[in-house]
Design a protein around this motif. Structure first.
Motif, PDB file in Angstrom:
ATOM      1  N   SER A 100      -1.794 -16.951   7.992  1.00  0.00           N
ATOM      2  CA  SER A 100      -1.611 -15.890   7.173  1.00  0.00           C
ATOM      3  C   SER A 100      -2.750 -14.729   6.735  1.00  0.00           C
ATOM      4  O   SER A 100      -2.526 -13.729   6.642  1.00  0.00           O
ATOM      5  N   GLU A 101      -3.807 -15.330   6.643  1.00  0.00           N
ATOM      6  CA  GLU A 101      -5.103 -14.447   6.294  1.00  0.00           C
ATOM      7  C   GLU A 101      -5.294 -13.660   7.657  1.00  0.00           C
ATOM      8  O   GLU A 101      -5.883 -12.489   7.630  1.00  0.00           O
TER       9      GLU A 101
ATOM     10  N   SER B 168      -2.849 -11.264   7.976  1.00  0.00           N
ATOM     11  CA  SER B 168      -2.780 -10.010   6.779  1.00  0.00           C
ATOM     12  C   SER B 168      -4.084  -9.018   7.097  1.00  0.00           C
ATOM     13  O   SER B 168      -4.134  -7.940   7.093  1.00  0.00           O
TER      14      SER B 168
ATOM     15  N   ARG C 169      -4.875  -3.595   5.679  1.00  0.00           N
ATOM     16  CA  ARG C 169      -4.995  -4.894   5.199  1.00  0.00           C
ATOM     17  C   ARG C 169      -3.234  -5.075   4.702  1.00  0.00           C
ATOM     18  O   ARG C 169      -2.763  -4.005   3.998  1.00  0.00           O
ATOM     19  N   SER C 170      -2.496  -6.190   5.082  1.00  0.00           N
ATOM     20  CA  SER C 170      -1.332  -6.498   4.440  1.00  0.00           C
ATOM     21  C   SER C 170      -1.293  -7.595   3.819  1.00  0.00           C
ATOM     22  O   SER C 170      -2.238  -8.244   3.638  1.00  0.00           O
ATOM     23  N   ASP C 171      -0.148  -8.301   3.449  1.00  0.00           N
ATOM     24  CA  ASP C 171       0.157  -9.416   2.846  1.00  0.00           C
ATOM     25  C   ASP C 171       0.995 -10.279   3.562  1.00  0.00           C
ATOM     26  O   ASP C 171       2.220 -10.280   3.457  1.00  0.00           O
TER      27      ASP C 171
ATOM     28  N   ARG D 236       2.837 -13.561   5.353  1.00  0.00           N
ATOM     29  CA  ARG D 236       2.897 -14.907   4.911  1.00  0.00           C
ATOM     30  C   ARG D 236       3.554 -15.610   6.392  1.00  0.00           C
ATOM     31  O   ARG D 236       4.488 -15.449   6.632  1.00  0.00           O
TER      32      ARG D 236
END
Length: 271
Positions: free
Chosen positions: A69-70, A73, A135-137, A139
């Motif tokens: 995820s990191e 992102s 940057r995004s988020d 998951r």
């Protein structure tokens, strides 16, 4: 689902026509020094090491969901992104990224056929320096049905519906070249060196589909079977995974621990 921008296997002319699309995320899996010198316009660089996790003796394992995820992102990936991956070595780094995205059930990920080599040989545009992604988020959620671990393989060693496909060199498969404590292969595995899928006369693009299907069929690797690919660390076998999916094989798993795990354990059966 948002429709794909490009086919699963992308030719350079197709990608060039889409440069600048908002949803397009081009990921260069080449060495950093190669990327900084020249890359496809708009491409961001991803270190191959970020896609693997070690748990000795096993190397090449899939990172956990938090780390993935990191990672994605930071790369700027969103659920709508269409990823096109490439490298400078025939696609085995890029296909590790595509496989990882498949495991996360990301809907649109493609491989640039021939990679940077084909792009450069055709005189297509390049840029230098570094692109910093926004940057995004993202998951990440892992789909376990695309993975095989040691226990799964042990439980299916004699399953006639399963084909184990060793994508290492013939010498590694036969045990005459050692890259672990023990040499050989998982019992029943057939050998298809991953480089045999590359056309050296066409910038390491994938070879003719009919020829590949015939050669795989001769080994007993057919679409009616579930195929499990492995190598030393699921670097090379990620390329063969992509080839099989491209050829329409519906059930393909990868064994990320591969021979780095199996060949270094004292009690796993080998041939």
């Amino acid at each position: 689902m948002t429709p794909p921008l490009l086919p699963r296997l992308v030719e350079p002319f197709e990608l060039q026509a889409r440069l600048g699309e908002v949803r397009l995320l081009i990921v260069d899996m080449s060495r950093r020094e190669t990327y900084l010198e020249s890359h496809i316009p708009g491409a961001v660089n991803l270190d191959y090491a970020a896609l693997v996790r070690a748990e000795p003796p096993a190397q090449g394992l899939l990172p956990d969901e938090s780390r993935l995820s990191e990672l994605f992102s930071a790369l700027g990936l969103t659920p709508d992104s269409h990823v096109v991956a490439y490298d400078e070595e025939g696609g085995s780094r890029a296909t590790r990224l595509v496989w990882t995205l498949d495991v996360l059930r990301h809907p649109t990920a493609s491989l640039l056929n021939g990679g940077l080599l084909a792009w450069e040989h055709e005189g297509r545009p390049l840029e230098s320096g570094e692109r910093v992604p926004r940057r995004s988020d993202y998951r990440a959620t892992i789909e376990p049905s695309l993975l095989a671990d040691k226990e799964w393989i042990l439980a299916h060693l004699h399953d006639p519906e399963i084909v184990l496909l060793d994508t290492r060199s013939p010498a590694e498969h036969q045990g005459t070249v050692l890259r672990a404590a023990r040499g050989g292969h998982i019992p029943g595995a057939v050998n298809f060196d991953y480089v045999n899928a590359m056309d050296r006369a066409r910038d390491l693009r994938l070879r003719d589909e009919h020829a590949l299907r015939r050669e795989l069929s001769d080994l007993g690797v057919t679409p009616d079977k579930e195929v499990v690919v492995y190598c030393q660390t699921h670097h090379r076998s990620s390329h063969t995974y992509f080839v099989l999916k491209h050829l329409g094989f519906p059930r393909v798993r990868a064994y990320p621990g591969s021979w780095s795990e199996w060949g270094n354990l004292p009690d796993t059966p080998i041939e």
